[in-house]
Write a protein that holds these residues in place. Structure first.
Motif, PDB file in Angstrom:
ATOM      1  N   ILE A 134       0.967  -1.314   0.055  1.00  0.00           N
ATOM      2  CA  ILE A 134      -0.045  -0.023  -0.137  1.00  0.00           C
ATOM      3  C   ILE A 134       0.834   1.326  -0.248  1.00  0.00           C
ATOM      4  O   ILE A 134       0.768   2.324  -0.663  1.00  0.00           O
ATOM      5  N   GLY A 135       1.937   1.142   0.684  1.00  0.00           N
ATOM      6  CA  GLY A 135       2.693   2.236   0.661  1.00  0.00           C
ATOM      7  C   GLY A 135       3.418   2.728  -0.599  1.00  0.00           C
ATOM      8  O   GLY A 135       3.496   3.974  -0.738  1.00  0.00           O
ATOM      9  N   ASP A 136       3.851   1.548  -1.302  1.00  0.00           N
ATOM     10  CA  ASP A 136       4.315   2.075  -2.713  1.00  0.00           C
ATOM     11  C   ASP A 136       3.117   2.606  -3.483  1.00  0.00           C
ATOM     12  O   ASP A 136       3.722   3.554  -4.578  1.00  0.00           O
ATOM     13  N   LEU A 137       2.037   2.671  -3.215  1.00  0.00           N
ATOM     14  CA  LEU A 137       0.795   3.130  -3.960  1.00  0.00           C
ATOM     15  C   LEU A 137       0.793   4.825  -3.864  1.00  0.00           C
ATOM     16  O   LEU A 137       0.266   5.473  -4.718  1.00  0.00           O
ATOM     17  N   ARG A 138       1.508   5.238  -2.483  1.00  0.00           N
ATOM     18  CA  ARG A 138       1.629   6.433  -2.041  1.00  0.00           C
ATOM     19  C   ARG A 138       2.471   7.250  -3.273  1.00  0.00           C
ATOM     20  O   ARG A 138       2.243   8.557  -3.641  1.00  0.00           O
ATOM     21  N   ILE A 139       3.190   6.595  -3.965  1.00  0.00           N
ATOM     22  CA  ILE A 139       4.460   7.436  -4.780  1.00  0.00           C
ATOM     23  C   ILE A 139       3.973   7.146  -6.261  1.00  0.00           C
ATOM     24  O   ILE A 139       4.882   7.425  -7.146  1.00  0.00           O
ATOM     25  N   VAL A 140       2.673   6.360  -6.398  1.00  0.00           N
ATOM     26  CA  VAL A 140       2.356   5.930  -7.948  1.00  0.00           C
ATOM     27  C   VAL A 140       2.017   7.079  -8.450  1.00  0.00           C
ATOM     28  O   VAL A 140       1.143   7.960  -7.639  1.00  0.00           O
ATOM     29  N   ASN A 141       2.056   7.385  -9.802  1.00  0.00           N
ATOM     30  CA  ASN A 141       1.397   8.409 -10.670  1.00  0.00           C
ATOM     31  C   ASN A 141       0.205   8.196 -10.970  1.00  0.00           C
ATOM     32  O   ASN A 141      -0.128   7.023 -11.545  1.00  0.00           O
ATOM     33  N   ASP A 142      -0.903   8.866 -10.721  1.00  0.00           N
ATOM     34  CA  ASP A 142      -2.173   8.666 -11.282  1.00  0.00           C
ATOM     35  C   ASP A 142      -2.655   7.343 -10.903  1.00  0.00           C
ATOM     36  O   ASP A 142      -3.197   6.832 -11.941  1.00  0.00           O
ATOM     37  N   LEU A 143      -2.708   7.169  -9.666  1.00  0.00           N
ATOM     38  CA  LEU A 143      -3.344   5.690  -9.402  1.00  0.00           C
ATOM     39  C   LEU A 143      -4.738   5.785  -9.421  1.00  0.00           C
ATOM     40  O   LEU A 143      -5.628   6.629  -8.984  1.00  0.00           O
ATOM     41  N   SER A 144      -5.299   4.505 -10.282  1.00  0.00           N
ATOM     42  CA  SER A 144      -6.740   4.425 -10.267  1.00  0.00           C
ATOM     43  C   SER A 144      -7.112   3.525  -9.207  1.00  0.00           C
ATOM     44  O   SER A 144      -6.870   2.307  -9.213  1.00  0.00           O
ATOM     45  N   ILE A 145      -8.613   3.938  -8.633  1.00  0.00           N
ATOM     46  CA  ILE A 145      -8.895   3.108  -7.506  1.00  0.00           C
ATOM     47  C   ILE A 145     -10.459   2.958  -7.808  1.00  0.00           C
ATOM     48  O   ILE A 145     -10.992   2.047  -6.827  1.00  0.00           O
ATOM     49  N   ASN A 146     -11.129   3.123  -8.861  1.00  0.00           N
ATOM     50  CA  ASN A 146     -12.348   3.159  -8.924  1.00  0.00           C
ATOM     51  C   ASN A 146     -12.875   1.862  -9.045  1.00  0.00           C
ATOM     52  O   ASN A 146     -14.172   1.647  -9.319  1.00  0.00           O
ATOM     53  N   THR A 147     -12.211   0.684  -9.340  1.00  0.00           N
ATOM     54  CA  THR A 147     -12.594  -0.652  -9.306  1.00  0.00           C
ATOM     55  C   THR A 147     -12.504  -1.197  -7.920  1.00  0.00           C
ATOM     56  O   THR A 147     -12.934  -2.415  -7.926  1.00  0.00           O
ATOM     57  N   ILE A 148     -12.086  -0.593  -6.939  1.00  0.00           N
ATOM     58  CA  ILE A 148     -12.209  -0.938  -5.575  1.00  0.00           C
ATOM     59  C   ILE A 148     -13.529  -1.045  -4.952  1.00  0.00           C
ATOM     60  O   ILE A 148     -13.905   0.133  -4.766  1.00  0.00           O
ATOM     61  N   GLU A 149     -14.043  -2.241  -4.699  1.00  0.00           N
ATOM     62  CA  GLU A 149     -15.568  -2.025  -4.395  1.00  0.00           C
ATOM     63  C   GLU A 149     -15.480  -2.131  -2.647  1.00  0.00           C
ATOM     64  O   GLU A 149     -16.686  -1.586  -1.990  1.00  0.00           O
ATOM     65  N   CYS A 150     -14.666  -2.784  -2.052  1.00  0.00           N
ATOM     66  CA  CYS A 150     -14.889  -2.947  -0.666  1.00  0.00           C
ATOM     67  C   CYS A 150     -13.250  -3.135  -0.065  1.00  0.00           C
ATOM     68  O   CYS A 150     -12.512  -3.595  -0.872  1.00  0.00           O
TER      69      CYS A 150
END
Length: 427
Positions: free
Chosen positions: A138-154
């Protein structure tokens, strides 16, 4: 690394040169590389696009015609048990043929030695992706460019305890990584969270009907979810509704197993899944390799593989009473508190210590408290054989280390596999 050499790629092994980073269009970061490593800092100054396997999959999934619904599970302990149980719940008795967009109903990946990129490689299209995520992932996602999260349902948060302080400088930094997706997706879809100070922090930006709580104490009428009260498990599916009891559990003590049942109950409420009504089904859902796994009941002893108990709070030796417990524990330090492991050692008949930096911190405490122990051993086989020799008919011999495996083992799963092989050789 040999596998990479079969591709027409220019490979650099054993180092991360600035020249290589400078020439790269994209950088895919492995969670084992600290976010503050000099090479990552250099990549940021070079304004490179930094990605991870999780971010790559989320972007790819969002761009498909029929994206998979992603269910993420994180927390200090219980992630794997909950992830496997939810995958089993979503897979049971359902036929995917009616929906031509998907090839399977559920797929399990993430921090379980199965990358989410396997889905793309093997063209697997699940209706639900159950994804276990470590704090580092999860920490790696903090430094990702333009992270897409709209398919996370729960999103599910099991608990938060002292851990990984060999990687993080303090608990605040650890929590910031753990909670990042909850903060980024504030107000979006359902979350399942503990009814404690950490869960209340996560719930700050969510509506009441989006939050499903799991709790060791009663919930009030404005809270949805599941809780423990006077040896009974209860749940509420509508705000203000009367509580309903799960009657297959009654007169039971609270434990991490019960916590996992409560989390699954909350998931069933949030996801509108049928809740199991018999205890046998719950036990099948929550039985997982390397977690209180009964290996054998031979030689008139009971052998239990609990190698995934990598912090003292996950050990729960008291739950094995009234049997005499011979505890194999110890290993590598993660900047935890040796006093917490001491509490567990006090509940055992005898302790067999595996060598390691955390064991070295524990030894003076064992001597001071006059707790019976043997070791430290530089061989797991020697420790198991000693435990067998010193135990009696009906005793329990459990590998529940309470700390990290590095040094003597590749990881906690290697440690558990070695334990099981040793036990089988005794018979």
């Amino acid at each position: 690394m040999e596998g990479f050499r079969s591709y027409p790629l220019e490979c650099e092994f054993g180092t991360h040169s600035k020249e290589c980073i400078h020439a790269a269009d994209y950088i895919i970061k492995n969670p084992a590389i600290p976010k503050h490593a000099p090479i990552i800092t250099y990549a940021k100054t070079e304004k490179k696009c930094i990605l991870s396997d999780i971010s790559l999959y989320l972007d790819w999934n969002a761009d498909t015609h029929a994206p998979s619904a992603v269910i993420t599970i994180t927390g200090t302990k219980g992630k794997s048990s909950i992830s496997h149980a939810i995958h089993s719940l979503l897979s049971r008795g359902k036929n995917i043929e009616a929906d031509s967009h998907f090839t399977v109903r559920s797929y399990l990946a993430g921090n379980i030695r199965r990358s989410v990129l396997t889905l793309i490689e093997q063209n697997i299209r699940p209706k639900y992706l159950v994804c276990e995520l470590s704090a580092q992932q999860i920490g790696d996602l903090r430094i990702v460019n333009d992270l897409s999260i709209n398919t996370i349902e729960c999103q599910i948060f099991t608990n938060f305890m002292r851990d990984h302080l060999n990687y993080y400088s303090n608990m605040k930094e650890y929590f910031l990584d753990k909670s990042y997706l909850f903060r980024k997706s504030a107000g979006y879809r359902n979350i399942i969270i503990p009814n404690d100070k950490w869960g209340r922090r996560l719930a700050l930006h969510y509506k009441a009907e989006q939050c499903y709580w799991h709790s060791a104490t009663p919930l009030d009428s404005s809270q949805l979810g599941s809780w423990f009260e006077d040896g009974v498990l209860l749940y509420r599916s509508r705000i203000g509704a009367t509580a309903t009891a799960l009657r297959c559990f009654s007169n039971v003590p609270y434990s991490y197993y019960i916590q996992n049942v409560l989390i699954l109950m909350a998931f069933c409420l949030a996801h509108n899944e049928d809740m199991p009504r018999d205890r046998e089904t719950w036990e099948k859902l929550l039985t997982l390799e390397h977690r209180k796994e009964r290996v054998a009941n031979n030689l008139k002893r009971v052998f239990i593989n609990d190698s995934a108990a990598t912090i003292p709070q996950a050990m729960n030796i008291a739950a094995l009473a009234p049997h005499s417990v011979h505890l194999i524990c110890g290993g590598t330090d993660k900047e935890l508190l040796p006093q917490d492991l001491l509490v567990q050692c006090k509940k055992a008949e005898h302790c067999y210590l595996l060598e390691g930096t955390f064991t070295s911190l524990l030894l003076p405490l064992l001597r001071k408290e006059r707790i019976s122990y043997s070791g430290p051993y530089n061989s797991l086989q020697h420790a198991v054989e000693e435990a067998y020799t010193q135990s009696y008919d009906g005793d329990i011999i459990i590998l529940s280390p309470g700390c990290a495996s590095f040094g003597m083992f590749k990881h906690e799963f290697d440690r558990g596999e070695q334990f099981k092989n040793i036990v089988q050789s005794l018979g």
